[in-house]
Design an enzyme around this catalytic site. Sequence first.
Site, PDB file in Angstrom:
ATOM      1  N   SER A  10       0.740  -1.163   0.097  1.00 38.67           N
ATOM      2  CA  SER A  10       0.044  -0.038  -0.087  1.00 38.67           C
ATOM      3  C   SER A  10       0.867   1.137  -0.005  1.00 38.67           C
ATOM      4  O   SER A  10       1.683   1.379   0.606  1.00 38.67           O
ATOM      5  CB  SER A  10      -0.966  -0.055   1.322  1.00 38.67           C
ATOM      6  OG  SER A  10      -1.936  -1.130   1.128  1.00 38.67           O
TER       7      SER A  10
HETATM    8  N1  SAH Z   1      -1.444  -4.520   4.181  1.00 40.47           N
HETATM    9  C1  SAH Z   1      -0.575  -4.507   2.829  1.00 40.47           C
HETATM   10  C2  SAH Z   1      -1.426  -4.348   1.352  1.00 40.47           C
HETATM   11  C3  SAH Z   1      -1.980  -5.769   0.967  1.00 40.47           C
HETATM   12  S1  SAH Z   1      -2.644  -5.652  -0.476  1.00 40.47           S
HETATM   13  C4  SAH Z   1       0.419  -3.615   2.765  1.00 40.47           C
HETATM   14  O1  SAH Z   1       0.757  -3.006   4.208  1.00 40.47           O
HETATM   15  O2  SAH Z   1       1.311  -3.161   1.964  1.00 40.47           O
HETATM   16  C5  SAH Z   1      -4.202  -6.692  -0.232  1.00 40.47           C
HETATM   17  C6  SAH Z   1      -3.835  -7.987   0.128  1.00 40.47           C
HETATM   18  O3  SAH Z   1      -5.210  -8.484   0.568  1.00 40.47           O
HETATM   19  C7  SAH Z   1      -3.471  -8.865  -0.573  1.00 40.47           C
HETATM   20  O4  SAH Z   1      -2.194  -9.408  -0.260  1.00 40.47           O
HETATM   21  C8  SAH Z   1      -4.300  -9.864  -1.197  1.00 40.47           C
HETATM   22  O5  SAH Z   1      -3.671 -11.276  -1.396  1.00 40.47           O
HETATM   23  C9  SAH Z   1      -5.147  -9.850   0.360  1.00 40.47           C
HETATM   24  N2  SAH Z   1      -6.449 -10.317   0.079  1.00 40.47           N
HETATM   25  C10 SAH Z   1      -7.334 -10.205  -1.070  1.00 40.47           C
HETATM   26  N3  SAH Z   1      -8.495 -10.799  -0.710  1.00 40.47           N
HETATM   27  C11 SAH Z   1      -8.363 -11.384   0.616  1.00 40.47           C
HETATM   28  C12 SAH Z   1      -9.463 -12.361   1.380  1.00 40.47           C
HETATM   29  N4  SAH Z   1     -10.485 -12.471   0.835  1.00 40.47           N
HETATM   30  N5  SAH Z   1      -8.898 -12.653   2.546  1.00 40.47           N
HETATM   31  C13 SAH Z   1      -7.596 -12.294   2.691  1.00 40.47           C
HETATM   32  N6  SAH Z   1      -6.907 -11.579   2.163  1.00 40.47           N
HETATM   33  C14 SAH Z   1      -7.025 -10.982   0.954  1.00 40.47           C
END
Ligand code: SAH
Length: 220
Positions: A71
Amino acid sequence: MQHKTDIRGIGMTSARTRDRLVQRLRDNGIKSNAVLEQIRNVPRHLFVDEALASRAYEDTALPIGLGQTISQPYVVARMTEALLDGFEGEKVLEIGTGCGYQTAVLAPLVKQIYTVERIRELQRKAKQRLRDLDIYNVQFRPGDGWEGWAKYAPYDGILVAAAAPELPEKLLEQLAPGGRLIMPVGPAGRQDLVMITRKDDHYEQVSLGAVSFVPLVKGK
Ligand code: SAH
């Protein structure tokens, strides 16, 4: 101890580069010094591929493989600040661990984090990174974030790092009275970051502005 020094990012990316990022977030409205201090401290370059490390302190989302992104620092700061403003609880549920950057920013500011990620490979790496950074108040779970994590509910705060067309029912249920849920809602291109506060007999919703997240995938 050389190893630890490198892990913490001293020398790898200059203090000036990090200062510039912190100043930019301040200019864009982030006020919490605790949050800004965390943005300065957490070595974001360790959460991306080495090839992208030189861009780690730009205020931008970057690819982390498997179609996912780390992010944007501003968004992480905004969500963390919104969660903690007046926060009195202890337990936070995070959905979408990804590389673990948001988790690392938040961890020292709360008592316990429970984090759920559906891609096991990302979860495994995030767990290792947080251990390398001496962060121990985080429990990881592979699974579907739409379900939350019932075992440790209710949560005083819930942060979701992926966008859904509607608020997941289970997450609303797993929120403690007085607790807040912060998540992007809406289709690609029209997502709104919302903050839901659970009151005694209803939920209150405020908008924190337009954002762009990867989708919260349904099912495992
Ligand atoms: N928190 C991270 C950004 C993550 S991007 C940061 O600090 O940079 C979003 C994440 O959500 C991805 O890794 C994706 O695999 C996960 N994701 C998407 N759908 C999901 C679900 N239904 N359950 C759990 N994780 C999920």
